[in-house]
Design a protein around this motif. Structure first.
Motif, PDB file in Angstrom:
ATOM      1  N   MET A   1      15.550 -12.051   6.436  1.00  0.00           N
ATOM      2  CA  MET A   1      14.233 -12.577   6.767  1.00  0.00           C
ATOM      3  C   MET A   1      13.311 -11.425   7.170  1.00  0.00           C
ATOM      4  N   THR A   2      12.120 -11.392   6.605  1.00  0.00           N
ATOM      5  CA  THR A   2      11.183 -10.319   6.925  1.00  0.00           C
ATOM      6  C   THR A   2      10.267 -10.740   8.063  1.00  0.00           C
ATOM      7  N   ALA A   3       9.839  -9.761   8.831  1.00  0.00           N
ATOM      8  CA  ALA A   3       8.933 -10.033   9.945  1.00  0.00           C
ATOM      9  C   ALA A   3       7.540 -10.328   9.400  1.00  0.00           C
ATOM     10  N   ALA A   4       6.808 -11.167  10.080  1.00  0.00           N
ATOM     11  CA  ALA A   4       5.442 -11.487   9.671  1.00  0.00           C
ATOM     12  C   ALA A   4       4.563 -10.257   9.850  1.00  0.00           C
ATOM     13  N   ALA A   5       3.637 -10.082   8.927  1.00  0.00           N
ATOM     14  CA  ALA A   5       2.702  -8.956   9.027  1.00  0.00           C
ATOM     15  C   ALA A   5       1.846  -9.125  10.268  1.00  0.00           C
ATOM     16  N   LYS A   6       1.516  -8.002  10.881  1.00  0.00           N
ATOM     17  CA  LYS A   6       0.680  -8.022  12.075  1.00  0.00           C
ATOM     18  C   LYS A   6      -0.576  -7.216  11.829  1.00  0.00           C
ATOM     19  N   GLY A   7      -1.564  -7.423  12.675  1.00  0.00           N
ATOM     20  CA  GLY A   7      -2.803  -6.672  12.568  1.00  0.00           C
ATOM     21  C   GLY A   7      -3.540  -6.993  11.286  1.00  0.00           C
ATOM     22  N   PRO A   8      -4.289  -6.012  10.764  1.00  0.00           N
ATOM     23  CA  PRO A   8      -5.094  -6.257   9.564  1.00  0.00           C
ATOM     24  C   PRO A   8      -4.285  -6.775   8.374  1.00  0.00           C
ATOM     25  N   ALA A   9      -3.047  -6.320   8.231  1.00  0.00           N
ATOM     26  CA  ALA A   9      -2.225  -6.730   7.085  1.00  0.00           C
ATOM     27  C   ALA A   9      -1.929  -8.227   7.086  1.00  0.00           C
ATOM     28  N   SER A  10      -2.055  -8.870   8.238  1.00  0.00           N
ATOM     29  CA  SER A  10      -1.786 -10.311   8.293  1.00  0.00           C
ATOM     30  C   SER A  10      -2.823 -11.097   7.477  1.00  0.00           C
ATOM     31  N   TYR A  11      -3.968 -10.493   7.195  1.00  0.00           N
ATOM     32  CA  TYR A  11      -5.012 -11.143   6.400  1.00  0.00           C
ATOM     33  C   TYR A  11      -4.771 -11.007   4.895  1.00  0.00           C
ATOM     34  N   PHE A  12      -3.923 -10.095   4.478  1.00  0.00           N
ATOM     35  CA  PHE A  12      -3.798  -9.755   3.063  1.00  0.00           C
ATOM     36  C   PHE A  12      -3.449 -10.934   2.152  1.00  0.00           C
ATOM     37  N   PRO A  13      -2.486 -11.780   2.492  1.00  0.00           N
ATOM     38  CA  PRO A  13      -2.200 -12.908   1.590  1.00  0.00           C
ATOM     39  C   PRO A  13      -3.411 -13.816   1.367  1.00  0.00           C
ATOM     40  N   SER A  14      -4.159 -14.101   2.416  1.00  0.00           N
ATOM     41  CA  SER A  14      -5.320 -14.975   2.249  1.00  0.00           C
ATOM     42  C   SER A  14      -6.451 -14.269   1.501  1.00  0.00           C
ATOM     43  N   ILE A  15      -6.572 -12.961   1.648  1.00  0.00           N
ATOM     44  CA  ILE A  15      -7.594 -12.204   0.911  1.00  0.00           C
ATOM     45  C   ILE A  15      -7.290 -12.269  -0.586  1.00  0.00           C
ATOM     46  N   GLU A  16      -6.040 -12.021  -0.945  1.00  0.00           N
ATOM     47  CA  GLU A  16      -5.657 -12.063  -2.359  1.00  0.00           C
ATOM     48  C   GLU A  16      -5.867 -13.456  -2.947  1.00  0.00           C
ATOM     49  N   LYS A  17      -5.501 -14.476  -2.189  1.00  0.00           N
ATOM     50  CA  LYS A  17      -5.646 -15.847  -2.667  1.00  0.00           C
ATOM     51  C   LYS A  17      -7.118 -16.235  -2.821  1.00  0.00           C
ATOM     52  N   LYS A  18      -7.934 -15.913  -1.835  1.00  0.00           N
ATOM     53  CA  LYS A  18      -9.339 -16.335  -1.838  1.00  0.00           C
ATOM     54  C   LYS A  18     -10.184 -15.586  -2.855  1.00  0.00           C
ATOM     55  N   TYR A  19      -9.955 -14.269  -2.998  1.00  0.00           N
ATOM     56  CA  TYR A  19     -10.828 -13.449  -3.836  1.00  0.00           C
ATOM     57  C   TYR A  19     -10.204 -13.044  -5.168  1.00  0.00           C
ATOM     58  N   GLY A  20      -8.925 -13.347  -5.369  1.00  0.00           N
ATOM     59  CA  GLY A  20      -8.296 -13.146  -6.666  1.00  0.00           C
ATOM     60  C   GLY A  20      -8.040 -11.716  -7.090  1.00  0.00           C
ATOM     61  N   ARG A  21      -8.052 -10.795  -6.141  1.00  0.00           N
ATOM     62  CA  ARG A  21      -7.756  -9.392  -6.450  1.00  0.00           C
ATOM     63  C   ARG A  21      -6.615  -8.927  -5.565  1.00  0.00           C
ATOM     64  N   PRO A  22      -5.736  -8.077  -6.100  1.00  0.00           N
ATOM     65  CA  PRO A  22      -4.672  -7.531  -5.249  1.00  0.00           C
ATOM     66  C   PRO A  22      -5.250  -6.571  -4.201  1.00  0.00           C
ATOM     67  N   ILE A  23      -4.555  -6.446  -3.099  1.00  0.00           N
ATOM     68  CA  ILE A  23      -5.000  -5.577  -2.001  1.00  0.00           C
ATOM     69  C   ILE A  23      -5.187  -4.150  -2.483  1.00  0.00           C
ATOM     70  N   ALA A  24      -4.306  -3.671  -3.342  1.00  0.00           N
ATOM     71  CA  ALA A  24      -4.421  -2.298  -3.848  1.00  0.00           C
ATOM     72  C   ALA A  24      -5.769  -2.076  -4.531  1.00  0.00           C
ATOM     73  N   GLU A  25      -6.265  -3.087  -5.221  1.00  0.00           N
ATOM     74  CA  GLU A  25      -7.552  -2.962  -5.900  1.00  0.00           C
ATOM     75  C   GLU A  25      -8.697  -2.869  -4.886  1.00  0.00           C
ATOM     76  N   TRP A  26      -8.636  -3.684  -3.833  1.00  0.00           N
ATOM     77  CA  TRP A  26      -9.651  -3.602  -2.777  1.00  0.00           C
ATOM     78  C   TRP A  26      -9.623  -2.227  -2.113  1.00  0.00           C
ATOM     79  N   LYS A  27      -8.435  -1.720  -1.846  1.00  0.00           N
ATOM     80  CA  LYS A  27      -8.315  -0.405  -1.209  1.00  0.00           C
ATOM     81  C   LYS A  27      -8.870   0.697  -2.115  1.00  0.00           C
ATOM     82  N   ASP A  28      -8.624   0.583  -3.412  1.00  0.00           N
ATOM     83  CA  ASP A  28      -9.171   1.558  -4.364  1.00  0.00           C
ATOM     84  C   ASP A  28     -10.699   1.531  -4.339  1.00  0.00           C
ATOM     85  N   LEU A  29     -11.280   0.321  -4.277  1.00  0.00           N
ATOM     86  CA  LEU A  29     -12.740   0.199  -4.195  1.00  0.00           C
ATOM     87  C   LEU A  29     -13.277   0.872  -2.936  1.00  0.00           C
TER      88      LEU A  29
END
Length: 74
Positions: A1-29
């Motif tokens: 079992m993996t630990a839940a993401a904390k801090g800013p990373a805890s938003y990543f699943p909802s960001i990917e779902k809502k905006y349809g881009r992978p986190i790596a793409e946002w970071k590149d931008l």
């Protein structure tokens, strides 16, 4: 079992779902932007890409912290 993401990373699943881009793409931008200050980048993501404040803030905080740790390690 993996630990839940904390801090800013805890938003990543909802960001990917809502905006349809992978986190790596946002970071590149963010890294490709001529802007360098935290709030400038947050404002830019909100204005140009329609992100909410919390999502933009989480992406910028995580990306800038990652960049700082890489520059310190180098």
């Amino acid at each position: 079992m993996t630990a839940a993401a904390k801090g800013p990373a805890s938003y990543f699943p909802s960001i990917e779902k809502k905006y349809g881009r992978p986190i790596a793409e946002w970071k590149d931008l963010i890294r490709a932007s001529p802007l360098t200050r935290h709030m400038e980048l947050v404002t830019w993501l909100k204005a140009e890409h329609g992100l909410g404040h919390g999502h933009a803030n989480a992406l910028v905080a995580h990306t800038l912290a990652e960049s700082e740790s890489k520059s310190e390690a180098g």
